[in-house]
Design an enzyme around this catalytic site. Structure first.
Site, short mmCIF file in Angstrom:
data_model
loop_
_atom_site.label_atom_id
_atom_site.label_comp_id
_atom_site.label_asym_id
_atom_site.label_seq_id
_atom_site.Cartn_x
_atom_site.Cartn_y
_atom_site.Cartn_z
N ASP A 244 0.78 -1.23 0.00
CA ASP A 244 0.00 0.00 0.00
C ASP A 244 0.82 1.29 0.00
O ASP A 244 0.26 2.37 0.16
CB ASP A 244 -0.96 0.01 1.19
CG ASP A 244 -0.24 -0.03 2.53
OD1 ASP A 244 0.95 -0.40 2.55
OD2 ASP A 244 -0.85 0.32 3.54
N GLU A 245 2.13 1.21 -0.19
CA GLU A 245 2.91 2.45 -0.24
C GLU A 245 4.16 2.26 -1.08
O GLU A 245 4.69 1.16 -1.22
CB GLU A 245 3.27 2.94 1.16
CG GLU A 245 4.11 1.99 1.96
CD GLU A 245 4.52 2.56 3.32
OE1 GLU A 245 4.83 3.77 3.39
OE2 GLU A 245 4.53 1.80 4.29
#
Length: 358
Positions: A105-106
């Site tokens: 997610d990043e």
């Protein structure tokens, strides 16, 4: 004028929980936890509605249920999260080849030189967030600055669904006012150590000399000395090597009998472990068995070979590690991981990065 990189850190907002709310409209605007249940387990992610009650990732699900009686628990669906993560990664790569994923997610992006020749990293971040929303229905936040450390901090400033810019001119003044525990890489334990020296904000840290910091904090002293001055030279590395790969599972009922433990490893954990190794084309020399007892004490047992471990030998090694010492309590969690990994794609094809005016 000094030349600077243009770095963006994109961080999806409550990613796992947001995916569940997206796929299950009945969960929308409700407090939701991914992972665990009201009796036991660990929260892997919490929706913003749940966070208002103090529910956080890595919290025991039993405590989370006490904090938020209406909390909805759902099992994680990592294949679904990976599917969406790959779609987001394609958006990143449409702007630059220099993408360094940190997790599903990043990621960091170096857009100093980008595929569209766009001069503004701020506008690129805005475009990326908009495309993510259009293609996945999910919100992302972003931080923009001239190095990875500051971009990472900036991405947290206007969450959720926002972005922030820290320019070279404003970096040091910003860092002086920042609480020390907000510095990326300084956890609770290190923050307490710094508090003992009267260091509560960046300004306090800045008052100490490099010799003092290295004498008190070892090699990390130089890092602390630099970051509070906005200095962080680490480049965006598109082929960052994973250090380990593994699986773990928290059981609804404690495991006691050795034969039951070995059967669980063989039938549940190891098949998923093998699938992950094959998907990542990875192999390694060290295998580790993780055991968490029902009193929450954690023990690990490892074995390292001279050559990469074959999947066909892994079950025997895991059982050998299990039998290495007597089990002292019922088992709450088991995990298996492989480290000293070598990936087929480990070589970095990128050389020195170009720098232009920020």
């Amino acid at each position: 004028m000094e030349n600077y990189r243009k770095i963006i850190h994109v961080d999806m907002d409550a990613f796992f929980a947001s995916v569940e709310q997206l796929d299950h409209p009945e969960y929308k605007n409700k407090p939701l936890a991914v992972g665990g249940n009201k009796e036991r387990g660990v929260v892997a992610a919490a929706s913003y509605e749940a966070r208002k009650f103090g529910v956080r990732s890595a919290m025991s699900s039993k405590l989370a249920a006490l904090k938020c009686p209406d909390l909805i628990f759902v099992p994680p669906r990592f294949e679904r999260y990976k599917e969406i993560s790959q779609a987001i990664r394609k958006i990143f790569l449409s702007y630059t080849d220099l993408v360094e994923p940190l997790s599903l997610d990043e990621a960091f992006l170096d857009v100093t030189v980008n595929h569209f020749g766009l001069p503004s990293a701020t506008l690129i971040a805005k475009e990326i967030r908009q495309k993510i929303k259009e293609e996945t229905g999910l919100n992302a936040s972003a931080g923009i600055s001239y190095n990875k450390f500051l971009a990472k901090i900036a991405s947290d400033l206007n969450k959720p669904n926002g972005q922030a810019l820290i320019t070279p001119e404003k970096a040091e003044a910003f860092l002086e006012k920042l609480p020390i525990e907000k510095f990326f890489g300084i956890g609770k334990v290190m923050a307490k150590k710094m508090n003992a020296f009267g260091i509560y904000y960046g300004y306090d840290l800045k008052q100490y000399s490099l010799p003092f910091l290295t004498s008190r904090f070892g090699k990390s002293g130089l890092h602390f000395y630099n970051i509070v001055r906005g200095i962080h030279e680490s480049e965006v590395k598109p082929n960052r090597i994973r250090k380990s790969l593994g699986v773990e599972h928290t059981f609804e009922k404690d495991l006691i009998v050795t034969s039951e433990i070995k059967a669980t490893l063989k039938e549940k954990l190891l098949p998923e472990f093998y699938r992950r190794l094959e998907r990542n084309s990875a192999y390694g020399r060290t295998i580790t068995l993780k055991i968490k007892y029902n009193d929450f004490t954690l023990h690990t047992r490892s074995k390292t070979l001279l050559s990469p471990i074959l999947i066909s030998n892994m079950e025997n090694i895991v059982n050998e590690l299990l039998d290495q010492e007597p089990l002292i309590l019922p088992i709450r969690l088991l995990g298996v991981s492989l480290s000293n990994l070598v990936s087929k794609d480990h070589e970095n094809p990128f050389g020195e990065q170009l720098r232009i005016d920020y």
